[in-house]
Write a protein that holds these residues in place. Structure first.
Motif, PDB file in Angstrom:
ATOM      1  N   TRP A 205      31.834 -21.577  70.635  1.00 57.00           N
ATOM      2  CA  TRP A 205      32.145 -21.653  69.204  1.00 57.00           C
ATOM      3  C   TRP A 205      31.555 -20.441  68.497  1.00 57.00           C
ATOM      4  O   TRP A 205      30.442 -20.008  68.789  1.00 57.00           O
ATOM      5  N   ALA A 206      32.323 -19.915  67.558  1.00 56.14           N
ATOM      6  CA  ALA A 206      31.841 -18.829  66.706  1.00 56.14           C
ATOM      7  C   ALA A 206      32.500 -18.971  65.350  1.00 56.14           C
ATOM      8  O   ALA A 206      33.547 -19.631  65.209  1.00 56.14           O
ATOM      9  N   ASN A 207      31.923 -18.382  64.338  1.00 58.30           N
ATOM     10  CA  ASN A 207      32.449 -18.452  62.975  1.00 58.30           C
ATOM     11  C   ASN A 207      33.521 -17.388  62.790  1.00 58.30           C
ATOM     12  O   ASN A 207      33.219 -16.211  62.616  1.00 58.30           O
ATOM     13  N   ALA A 208      34.782 -17.811  62.820  1.00 63.75           N
ATOM     14  CA  ALA A 208      35.895 -16.863  62.747  1.00 63.75           C
ATOM     15  C   ALA A 208      36.040 -16.239  61.367  1.00 63.75           C
ATOM     16  O   ALA A 208      36.734 -15.237  61.212  1.00 63.75           O
ATOM     17  N   HIS A 209      35.406 -16.821  60.349  1.00 65.08           N
ATOM     18  CA  HIS A 209      35.531 -16.297  58.985  1.00 65.08           C
ATOM     19  C   HIS A 209      34.300 -15.513  58.543  1.00 65.08           C
ATOM     20  O   HIS A 209      34.194 -15.135  57.378  1.00 65.08           O
TER      21      HIS A 209
END
Length: 823
Positions: A205-209
């Motif tokens: 998981w990573a913060n796409a924004h």
């Protein structure tokens, strides 16, 4: 060479009667060169891409360092690539592999999620996978035009150390406990947390924004279904440290048609809830439709019709006002409802006229049942209050009969909410299927729960594929930004606009998952509600008391909300309940810029009917159909934000896979985007051979002329005027010479005509109407004839703007430009 459509001498006289569509400057979103923070190797890859394939622009994802959207001249593909979705998918994967240095990271695997043709485009979406695990937020997008061009490609690819092994240090149950602790979930006991469906899974998981480079973490994706805390969604817990990295809601919650908050749902399993209302017959209910009973000897079929009572003209049908009730309801055929013979198990679905025919082995009278259960387009309509609406008449085969679900004079709110929900779930489903093609199977497993005894509300839960609508009246007050509204001022929320709005959440969800970023999913709900009923209002007549609030709708497509300026509250229709969430982050308010763009596209298309501009639509029906196809059709692309969604609309409107020459209807779409501060993707994209010259009037030397796209034969030439007086009539003059006009040498000093310091800089062979907006920007368009002899020809153009205060002539002139027509 260019035919005049208005005599030059009538130009000034006709200024004050000109009315057209204005535009304003939009923020820069896509660029021809990578930003400075892009790593050199990837910037070099983009330069090589442009050198090989011609002008392209890109939007770079700060979180991944990769371009999420690259479009422009397009990439040619073999004809076989557009023979169908499967072939297009193969071509897309090949393109992703060929341009991996630009788009991806080492060892990326792209797993197909969407492969569907919508209009002229094959829409391909892929999920990123590494080490056999999904990368949440990682995706690749490819759009292939049927003309044989990849019109867009891009990727959000997160870097993950290939040497890193996906070995968790904590168990899934430990992660679930950590997530509940971090989110302050108190109602779920440890044993309950361990049983939360569906099973937790291991992901990256990573913060796409994120606005900085975002690292991917090995996480447990924990599903939480908590009633008391109103938290229904997925938490991402670090599989090594137990830290909560992120939370994604699975529920769209619209308090009084407005506020989005974290989850809530009835808390019962779908199986138990259906059985509670329909009894043992519910045991046959399942997500996959069972085929009709095998054919039997059929001497006499059972035939008839099913009708239902619903509100007239899509209004809620206010049952709290008995004096108007009979004037607001109507009897309509109920389509897609199941009619069943319990003794044989045979059944049929009603058609568009409400009719059905069921095979039966004899002419003996037999009981039948009509229930809002296992219909063609939904699984069940479930009342929280009142009994499930059912009819069980005994009928004679061969003798037509009619089943009426409710009567206008006596139907109750509890029953009306069921018939209305059944009617609109069926109708909006078929409407959308006619635009985007066959709907995913999940849409047919939908539960519609009505008459919920909570606060005035409606919501969609992705967790349970359910929509819940709330009864009225209520006694609870709702505090808005302007006043305290008693909840009994709101009607039952199970009616057209609200049902359609929640269905928009469902459709957004099944095509890749809802995106609440920038209020996108809320905008989708509003768009589908507006487009389906053909009115700009959302939640129209939701309020029983017209004094609270002053208007009788929640939102309007004719709003002025600006993208990235959601803090500017206070305009009519953007009046949201107060709370801890800052007004600027209220997702319905954010979504207004997207839904406003969509409504203005539709309105501008309709306004173009009968226009002198070429490429206008022949009828209003044709204009509406095209707006539906490119706006609603673009939901399949599952855009991540509003400007990305606008790009998908332009790609669907495009007719050749090349956006450097504009889109056929950009003249009417551009103002819809700029009216909300959204970026026009075709503007100034790779334009060559368009060179401004001169200064026009000395006192107005800042008046500029621009062009929206490369001038090409057979394509629309859209001229843009900038920095002029606001709200002024205008004309764009186009000519074939900058040396003479009707034998008069140029430039022509206009001082003798009352405009000192102004020069006419081009001949006037064609006059196009325009009008400036609040920012002093105007547009005018004309289609260059498709004539190969025009390739290489020069044309000249100049804006003239009405300004009664400027001089005796009452107009000012801007700079001129020379354009060259290309292939």
């Amino acid at each position: 060479m260019l035919r005049s459509v208005r005599p030059a001498g009538a130009m000034i006289a006709g200024l004050l009667s000109i009315a057209t569509i204005g535009a304003q400057d939009a923020p820069v979103m896509w660029a021809e060169a990578p930003p400075e923070w892009v790593e050199p190797a990837r910037a070099a890859a983009f330069a090589g891409f442009v050198a090989s394939h011609g002008p392209h622009r890109a939007r770079w994802c700060r979180a991944t360092g990769t371009p999420s959207e690259v479009f422009g001249r397009g990439l040619k593909v073999d004809a076989a690539a557009v023979s169908g979705p499967e072939a297009a998918q193969g071509a897309a994967l090949a393109a992703l592999a060929e341009h991996a240095a630009l788009l991806a990271h080492e060892d990326d695997v792209w797993v197909p999620r969407i492969a569907r043709r919508v209009g002229p485009l094959f829409m391909l979406v892929f999920d990123q996978q590494r080490n056999g695990l999904p990368v949440v937020g990682g995706r690749a997008d490819v759009r292939i035009h049927v003309k044989g061009r990849i019109s867009m490609l891009g990727a959000k690819s997160f870097a993950i150390d290939p040497a890193s092994k996906p070995l968790p240090a904590i168990t899934a149950q430990d992660a679930a406990m950590a997530a509940c602790a971090a989110l302050e979930v108190r109602s779920l006991r440890p044993a309950m947390i361990a049983l939360q469906p569906p099973p937790h899974r291991l992901v990256y998981w990573a913060n796409a924004h994120a606005e900085v480079a975002s690292s991917a973490h090995l996480c447990w994706e924990v599903t939480i279904d908590a009633l008391a805390e109103k938290i229904v969604g997925r938490a991402y817990v670090d599989a090594r440290t137990g830290e909560l990295h992120g939370y994604e809601t699975d529920l769209s919650y619209c308090s009084s048609g407005h506020t989005h908050v974290r989850g809530f749902h009835p808390g019962l399993s779908r199986r138990l809830e259906v059985a509670d209302h329909f009894g043992d017959d519910a045991s046959a209910s399942n997500a996959t439709r069972a085929p009709a009973t095998a054919a039997v000897s059929v001497p006499v079929p059972i035939i008839g019709n099913v009708n239902a009572v619903i509100p007239i003209n899509h209004d809620p049908g206010d049952l709290t006002n008995s004096t108007t009730r009979t004037n607001t309801l109507q009897v309509v055929p109920l389509r897609g409802v199941r009619v069943r013979v319990p003794s044989t198990g045979a059944f049929a679905y009603t058609d568009a006229s409400g009719a059905f025919s069921i095979p039966h082995p004899s002419g003996t009278a037999v009981p039948i049942e009509v229930k809002l259960l296992d219909a063609e387009r939904y699984r069940a309509i479930l009342p929280h209050r009142g009994a499930a609406l059912t009819a069980t008449p005994t009928v004679t085969p061969g003798v037509s009969f009619t089943v009426n679900l409710g009567a206008i004079a006596s139907i109750t709110e509890d029953d009306l909410s069921q018939t209305t929900t059944a009617y609109y779930l069926d109708s909006v489903s078929r409407y959308l299927e006619g635009i985007v093609g066959p709907l995913p199977a999940r849409t047919f497993n939908l539960l519609g729960a009505v008459n919920s005894p909570q606060v005035c509300n409606a919501f969609y839960s992705a967790h349970s594929d359910a929509m819940t609508f709330f009864a009225s009246p209520q006694s609870q007050n709702i505090q808005t930004n302007s006043t305290t509204v008693p909840c009994n001022a709101f009607t039952n929320s199970a009616y057209s606009n609200i049902i359609q709005h929640e269905y928009g959440h469902l459709l957004d969800d099944v095509f890749g998952g809802e995106s609440f970023y920038e209020g996108l999913s809320e905008g989708w709900g509003d768009i589908i509600g507006m487009y389906h009923v053909g009115r700009e209002f959302v939640n129209e007549q939701f309020y029983n008391s017209m004094a609270l609030p002053a208007h009788d709708w929640a939102r309007s497509g004719n709003n002025t909300q600006q993208w990235d300026n959601w803090a500017a509250m206070g305009q009519t229709g953007c009046d949201y309940p107060t709370g801890a969430t800052p007004a600027a982050m209220e997702v319905h308010c954010q979504g207004e810029s997207w839904m406003g763009f969509a409504w203005k596209v539709r309105s501008n298309f309709i306004a173009s009917v009968g226009s002198s501009q070429q490429n206008a639509f022949p009828t209003a029906a044709a204009a509406i159909a095209h707006a539906e196809s490119i706006v609603i059709g673009s939901i399949v692309a599952n855009a991540a934000d509003q400007n990305g969604a606008v790009l998908q609309v332009y790609l669907l409107d495009d007719d050749d896979g090349d956006l450097t020459n504009g889109a056929p209807h950009s003249f009417w779409m551009n103002p819809a985007a700029t009216a909300h501060g959204l970026t026009v993707p075709t503007s100034n994209n790779g334009v060559t051979g368009f060179t401004p010259y001169g200064t026009g009037c000395q006192a107005f030397a800042n008046l500029q002329i621009d062009v929206a796209a490369q001038p090409r034969i057979g394509r629309q030439l859209v001229l843009i005027g900038r920095n002029a007086p606001a709200f002024a009539p205008a004309v764009a003059a186009i000519g074939t010479s900058n040396a003479s006009a009707n034998g008069v040498p140029l430039p022509l000093d206009l001082t003798p005509y009352g405009a000192p310091g102004c020069d006419l800089l081009c001949s006037v062979d064609l006059v196009l109407p325009g009008q400036t907006d609040a920012q002093g920007t105007s547009l005018a368009g004309w289609v260059i004839p498709f004539d190969p002899a025009l390739v290489g020809a020069s044309f000249f153009c100049q804006w003239l703007i009405a300004d009664p205060t400027a001089n005796a002539a009452g107009f000012v002139m801007g700079q001129a430009a020379r354009g060259v027509v290309s292939q």
